[in-house]
Motif scaffolding. Structure first.
Motif, PDB file in Angstrom:
ATOM      1  N   LEU A 195     -52.589 -30.367  27.261  1.00  0.00           N
ATOM      2  CA  LEU A 195     -51.373 -31.110  27.552  1.00  0.00           C
ATOM      3  C   LEU A 195     -51.628 -32.147  28.647  1.00  0.00           C
ATOM      4  CD1 LEU A 195     -48.748 -28.214  27.464  1.00  0.00           C
ATOM      5  CD2 LEU A 195     -49.526 -29.689  25.613  1.00  0.00           C
ATOM      6  N   PRO A 196     -50.726 -33.120  28.797  1.00  0.00           N
ATOM      7  CA  PRO A 196     -50.957 -34.201  29.768  1.00  0.00           C
ATOM      8  C   PRO A 196     -51.123 -33.734  31.202  1.00  0.00           C
ATOM      9  CG  PRO A 196     -49.213 -34.823  28.256  1.00  0.00           C
ATOM     10  CD  PRO A 196     -49.532 -33.386  27.976  1.00  0.00           C
ATOM     11  N   THR A 197     -50.639 -32.564  31.547  1.00  0.00           N
ATOM     12  CA  THR A 197     -50.756 -32.066  32.914  1.00  0.00           C
ATOM     13  C   THR A 197     -52.049 -31.304  33.161  1.00  0.00           C
ATOM     14  OG1 THR A 197     -49.663 -30.006  32.312  1.00  0.00           O
ATOM     15  CG2 THR A 197     -48.257 -31.803  33.082  1.00  0.00           C
ATOM     16  N   GLY A 198     -52.829 -31.063  32.119  1.00  0.00           N
ATOM     17  CA  GLY A 198     -54.018 -30.231  32.252  1.00  0.00           C
ATOM     18  C   GLY A 198     -53.803 -28.809  31.803  1.00  0.00           C
ATOM     19  N   THR A 199     -52.557 -28.427  31.511  1.00  0.00           N
ATOM     20  CA  THR A 199     -52.255 -27.106  30.957  1.00  0.00           C
ATOM     21  C   THR A 199     -52.803 -27.006  29.540  1.00  0.00           C
ATOM     22  OG1 THR A 199     -50.288 -26.652  32.287  1.00  0.00           O
ATOM     23  CG2 THR A 199     -50.347 -25.678  30.103  1.00  0.00           C
ATOM     24  N   LEU A 200     -53.268 -25.830  29.149  1.00  0.00           N
ATOM     25  CA  LEU A 200     -53.693 -25.558  27.778  1.00  0.00           C
ATOM     26  C   LEU A 200     -52.593 -24.790  27.067  1.00  0.00           C
ATOM     27  CD1 LEU A 200     -57.404 -24.442  28.300  1.00  0.00           C
ATOM     28  CD2 LEU A 200     -56.424 -26.735  28.303  1.00  0.00           C
ATOM     29  N   ARG A 201     -52.385 -25.088  25.803  1.00  0.00           N
ATOM     30  CA  ARG A 201     -51.289 -24.451  25.050  1.00  0.00           C
ATOM     31  C   ARG A 201     -51.800 -23.892  23.736  1.00  0.00           C
ATOM     32  NH1 ARG A 201     -45.498 -27.101  25.078  1.00  0.00           N
ATOM     33  NH2 ARG A 201     -45.500 -25.814  26.967  1.00  0.00           N
ATOM     34  N   ARG A 202     -51.464 -22.608  23.514  1.00  0.00           N
ATOM     35  CA  ARG A 202     -51.752 -21.915  22.264  1.00  0.00           C
ATOM     36  C   ARG A 202     -50.451 -21.336  21.707  1.00  0.00           C
ATOM     37  NH1 ARG A 202     -56.606 -19.184  21.111  1.00  0.00           N
ATOM     38  NH2 ARG A 202     -55.313 -17.365  20.605  1.00  0.00           N
ATOM     39  N   ALA A 203     -50.478 -20.933  20.453  1.00  0.00           N
ATOM     40  CA  ALA A 203     -49.336 -20.212  19.902  1.00  0.00           C
ATOM     41  C   ALA A 203     -49.214 -18.867  20.588  1.00  0.00           C
ATOM     42  CB  ALA A 203     -49.512 -20.026  18.388  1.00  0.00           C
ATOM     43  N   ALA A 204     -47.985 -18.371  20.692  1.00  0.00           N
ATOM     44  CA  ALA A 204     -47.760 -17.063  21.303  1.00  0.00           C
ATOM     45  C   ALA A 204     -48.373 -15.969  20.439  1.00  0.00           C
ATOM     46  CB  ALA A 204     -46.270 -16.823  21.481  1.00  0.00           C
ATOM     47  N   GLY A 205     -48.682 -14.838  21.088  1.00  0.00           N
ATOM     48  CA  GLY A 205     -49.208 -13.688  20.363  1.00  0.00           C
ATOM     49  C   GLY A 205     -50.685 -13.470  20.607  1.00  0.00           C
ATOM     50  N   GLU A 383     -37.319 -35.367  54.920  1.00  0.00           N
ATOM     51  CA  GLU A 383     -36.944 -36.435  53.997  1.00  0.00           C
ATOM     52  C   GLU A 383     -37.554 -36.139  52.636  1.00  0.00           C
ATOM     53  OE1 GLU A 383     -38.547 -40.114  55.374  1.00  0.00           O
ATOM     54  OE2 GLU A 383     -40.637 -39.541  55.042  1.00  0.00           O
ATOM     55  N   ARG A 384     -36.942 -36.688  51.595  1.00  0.00           N
ATOM     56  CA  ARG A 384     -37.439 -36.491  50.240  1.00  0.00           C
ATOM     57  C   ARG A 384     -38.630 -37.402  49.978  1.00  0.00           C
ATOM     58  NH1 ARG A 384     -33.160 -37.763  47.760  1.00  0.00           N
ATOM     59  NH2 ARG A 384     -32.265 -35.765  47.125  1.00  0.00           N
ATOM     60  N   LEU A 385     -39.675 -36.851  49.373  1.00  0.00           N
ATOM     61  CA  LEU A 385     -40.813 -37.627  48.891  1.00  0.00           C
ATOM     62  C   LEU A 385     -40.715 -37.687  47.366  1.00  0.00           C
ATOM     63  CD1 LEU A 385     -43.924 -36.397  50.912  1.00  0.00           C
ATOM     64  CD2 LEU A 385     -42.810 -38.620  51.060  1.00  0.00           C
ATOM     65  N   PRO A 386     -40.321 -38.811  46.792  1.00  0.00           N
ATOM     66  CA  PRO A 386     -40.124 -38.877  45.341  1.00  0.00           C
ATOM     67  C   PRO A 386     -41.397 -38.521  44.570  1.00  0.00           C
ATOM     68  CG  PRO A 386     -39.130 -40.771  46.410  1.00  0.00           C
ATOM     69  CD  PRO A 386     -39.942 -40.072  47.465  1.00  0.00           C
ATOM     70  N   ILE A 387     -41.196 -37.857  43.452  1.00  0.00           N
ATOM     71  CA  ILE A 387     -42.274 -37.427  42.564  1.00  0.00           C
ATOM     72  C   ILE A 387     -42.399 -38.447  41.432  1.00  0.00           C
ATOM     73  CG2 ILE A 387     -43.031 -35.593  40.994  1.00  0.00           C
ATOM     74  CD1 ILE A 387     -41.223 -33.700  42.745  1.00  0.00           C
ATOM     75  N   THR A 388     -43.625 -38.740  41.022  1.00  0.00           N
ATOM     76  CA  THR A 388     -43.874 -39.688  39.937  1.00  0.00           C
ATOM     77  C   THR A 388     -44.622 -38.994  38.796  1.00  0.00           C
ATOM     78  OG1 THR A 388     -46.064 -40.411  40.668  1.00  0.00           O
ATOM     79  CG2 THR A 388     -44.134 -41.477  41.703  1.00  0.00           C
ATOM     80  N   PRO A 389     -44.626 -39.587  37.589  1.00  0.00           N
ATOM     81  CA  PRO A 389     -45.408 -39.007  36.497  1.00  0.00           C
ATOM     82  C   PRO A 389     -46.884 -38.856  36.838  1.00  0.00           C
ATOM     83  CG  PRO A 389     -43.858 -40.604  35.629  1.00  0.00           C
ATOM     84  CD  PRO A 389     -43.796 -40.719  37.128  1.00  0.00           C
ATOM     85  N   VAL A 390     -47.426 -39.758  37.632  1.00  0.00           N
ATOM     86  CA  VAL A 390     -48.838 -39.664  38.029  1.00  0.00           C
ATOM     87  C   VAL A 390     -49.077 -38.376  38.811  1.00  0.00           C
ATOM     88  CG1 VAL A 390     -50.665 -40.720  39.399  1.00  0.00           C
ATOM     89  CG2 VAL A 390     -49.166 -42.149  38.001  1.00  0.00           C
ATOM     90  N   ASP A 391     -48.120 -37.982  39.666  1.00  0.00           N
ATOM     91  CA  ASP A 391     -48.259 -36.742  40.421  1.00  0.00           C
ATOM     92  C   ASP A 391     -48.383 -35.537  39.494  1.00  0.00           C
ATOM     93  OD1 ASP A 391     -47.976 -37.970  42.953  1.00  0.00           O
ATOM     94  OD2 ASP A 391     -45.792 -37.943  42.768  1.00  0.00           O
ATOM     95  N   LEU A 392     -47.706 -35.579  38.367  1.00  0.00           N
ATOM     96  CA  LEU A 392     -47.682 -34.437  37.448  1.00  0.00           C
ATOM     97  C   LEU A 392     -48.870 -34.430  36.504  1.00  0.00           C
ATOM     98  CD1 LEU A 392     -43.908 -34.481  36.394  1.00  0.00           C
ATOM     99  CD2 LEU A 392     -44.971 -33.342  38.360  1.00  0.00           C
ATOM    100  N   GLY A 393     -49.394 -35.623  36.185  1.00  0.00           N
ATOM    101  CA  GLY A 393     -50.439 -35.709  35.179  1.00  0.00           C
ATOM    102  C   GLY A 393     -51.786 -35.218  35.630  1.00  0.00           C
ATOM    103  N   ASN A 401     -45.230 -38.100  28.055  1.00  0.00           N
ATOM    104  CA  ASN A 401     -43.790 -38.240  28.225  1.00  0.00           C
ATOM    105  C   ASN A 401     -43.320 -37.615  29.530  1.00  0.00           C
ATOM    106  OD1 ASN A 401     -43.550 -39.434  25.637  1.00  0.00           O
ATOM    107  ND2 ASN A 401     -43.566 -37.406  24.700  1.00  0.00           N
ATOM    108  N   LEU A 402     -44.183 -37.516  30.526  1.00  0.00           N
ATOM    109  CA  LEU A 402     -43.842 -36.776  31.732  1.00  0.00           C
ATOM    110  C   LEU A 402     -42.708 -37.423  32.519  1.00  0.00           C
ATOM    111  CD1 LEU A 402     -47.394 -35.728  32.988  1.00  0.00           C
ATOM    112  CD2 LEU A 402     -45.799 -34.460  31.548  1.00  0.00           C
ATOM    113  N   ALA A 403     -42.483 -38.726  32.320  1.00  0.00           N
ATOM    114  CA  ALA A 403     -41.370 -39.379  33.021  1.00  0.00           C
ATOM    115  C   ALA A 403     -40.042 -38.745  32.647  1.00  0.00           C
ATOM    116  CB  ALA A 403     -41.355 -40.869  32.704  1.00  0.00           C
ATOM    117  N   GLU A 404     -39.959 -38.140  31.463  1.00  0.00           N
ATOM    118  CA  GLU A 404     -38.726 -37.476  31.025  1.00  0.00           C
ATOM    119  C   GLU A 404     -38.351 -36.323  31.949  1.00  0.00           C
ATOM    120  OE1 GLU A 404     -36.957 -35.334  26.960  1.00  0.00           O
ATOM    121  OE2 GLU A 404     -39.124 -35.511  27.256  1.00  0.00           O
ATOM    122  N   LEU A 405     -39.338 -35.767  32.635  1.00  0.00           N
ATOM    123  CA  LEU A 405     -39.107 -34.596  33.473  1.00  0.00           C
ATOM    124  C   LEU A 405     -38.582 -34.943  34.862  1.00  0.00           C
ATOM    125  CD1 LEU A 405     -42.387 -32.603  32.688  1.00  0.00           C
ATOM    126  CD2 LEU A 405     -40.227 -32.622  31.409  1.00  0.00           C
TER     127      LEU A 405
END
Length: 438
Positions: A195-205, A383-393, A401-405
């Motif tokens: 996934l775009p964040t570096g997470t790996l995804r498999r089907a459950a089970g 103070e708030r430090l805004p998060i960007t899609p680059v921070d998540l990727g 599509n990380l900007a959606e988050l």
């Protein structure tokens, strides 16, 4: 019906009682059930699947049962739950009609509901004939969602987003994995999607312990959303980090793997044992401390603090459908007060110039956005430090599509139903704050 089949359905009946009548979380009830250990892994897996299906589809199942009765109302709770188990098998699990009905009737006899065998047989045979067609016509997402949650989500996110949330809850979440290093390599070895964040995804089970890399401690299970908060600190090499409310330890492992010197704090000594076990398997090291994070006073402040506050977990319903049945509006208010205390104290634990990340796996605004509004209004040292899609990727496969988050305030607000093309995401809130000089 075999003894094992009867034992499995009997255990599922117990679990339904514990969740629906005693408000015991499903995982706790499952782990504590005295007879489940005696079942073979396949039967234990069936118990978990059957019970979770009833909890996930409870509104639909109850509507089907009521529509199949000659007159409304059921004589006793045990009969109702036996019918729920039977209906779940017939409509949602594809169990042959004769097997689902016969086992339900035998279960009634074994549980002192002998006088209701005829009723159970008649209702389930009707559901077996008509249930699938009727279920296809139901408003599944709405029926399975308690009114108070539906109304809260509709007010917060609008009808479109709410529809996305409740429809995502109809399906079991995939298996997400965080690796210590080389995600592309492990994606191939684990036959997983990167996934775009570096997470790996498999089907459950499947059996996790048999997957490549488990025994050698190369990875751990962690939802995509839950992996985001620890990415927001930047370079942590050699820095002191306090991980508050740390159990079960996925974020602790991330922080350590990023080079931080971590103190993992949680008030539950029992839950911290799991943190220690996970760290040991991963060959990672952290100080683990059983104490109340709301009052803990370490010798010195940290460069960074991660507060994963206790919450209603309404963002994790895909994985834990019992949340729909055990949480109440009163829980939200109590938890919000606890979160406010924890967040106020967390500010004291981070040094001036340091970073504080607050997160919850809740989609209730009272447990997310409202907490940040409150701390910013009452404590001018942050103070708030805004998060960007680059921070998540994290520089892996692009930001996708990380900007959606990310909401308009610069906080992560993920909702079930988002990132649908990637297989979805749990609901989560994450805000990043900077501690200013006094």
């Amino acid at each position: 019906m075999s003894d094992a089949s009867l034992a499995a359905r009997s255990a599922a009946l117990d679990l339904l009682r514990d969740v629906l009548r005693k408000s015991i979380p499903f995982d706790d009830a499952f782990d504590a059930h005295p007879e489940l250990r005696a079942l073979d892994p396949r039967d234990r897996g069936f118990v978990r699947l059957l019970t979770a299906t009833v909890l996930r589809r409870l509104g639909q199942i109850d509507a089907l049962i009521q529509g199949s009765l000659a007159k409304p109302g059921l004589p006793k709770a045990t009969v109702h739950d036996i019918l729920r188990l039977g209906a779940a098998q017939l409509v949602f699990l594809g169990t042959p009609a004769h097997a689902a009905v016969d086992t339900a009737v035998e279960l009634a006899a074994a549980r002192g509901a002998e006088p209701y065998k005829g009723l159970i047989n008649a209702v389930l045979r009707r559901i077996g004939r008509e249930g699938a067609e009727l279920a296809a016509q139901q408003d599944a997402g709405r029926l399975n969602t308690p009114d108070w949650l539906w109304l809260a989500w509709r007010q917060a996110y609008g009808i479109g987003r709410t529809r996305g949330i409740v429809e995502a809850h109809l399906h079991e979440a995939p298996l997400d994995i965080t690796v210590k290093a080389d995600p592309a390599v492990w994606a191939e070895r684990l036959e997983a999607k990167l996934l775009p964040t570096g997470t790996l995804r498999r089907a459950a089970g499947g059996n996790l312990t048999e997957l490549p890399g488990f025994a050698e401690g190369a990875w751990w299970v962690q939802d995509l959303a839950a992996s985001l908060p620890a990415k927001l600190f930047g370079d942590l090499a050699g820095k002191r980090v306090y991980d508050l409310c740390a159990a079960p330890g996925g974020k602790t492992a991330q922080l350590v793997a990023q080079g931080a010197e971590v103190t993992a704090v949680d008030r539950s000594a029992k839950r911290l044992e799991r943190v220690r076990e996970n760290l040991a398997r991963l060959n990672l090291s952290a100080e683990v401390l059983a104490t109340d994070a709301a009052t803990w006073t370490p010798d010195q402040p940290a460069d960074a603090v991660l507060l994963d506050a206790p919450c209603s977990a309404t963002g994790a319903i895909r994985r834990h459908p019992d949340i729909l049945r055990v949480k109440t509006p009163e829980d939200i208010g109590k938890l919000a007060k606890a979160q406010s205390r924890l967040l106020a104290h967390a500010v004291e634990l981070v040094k001036p110039g340091g970073t504080l990340v607050y997160c919850t796996c809740s989609i209730q605004p009272e447990e997310g956005e409202a907490q940040i509004d409150r701390i910013l209004a009452r404590d001018k040292r942050v103070e708030r430090l805004p998060i960007t899609p680059v921070d998540l990727g994290g520089g892996h496969a692009g930001d996708g599509n990380l900007a959606e988050l990310i909401n308009e305030r610069g906080e992560v607000r993920s909702l079930p139903g988002m990132l649908g093309d990637l297989g979805g995401i749990d609901g989560f809130f994450v805000a990043r704050l900077r501690r200013l000089h006094d």
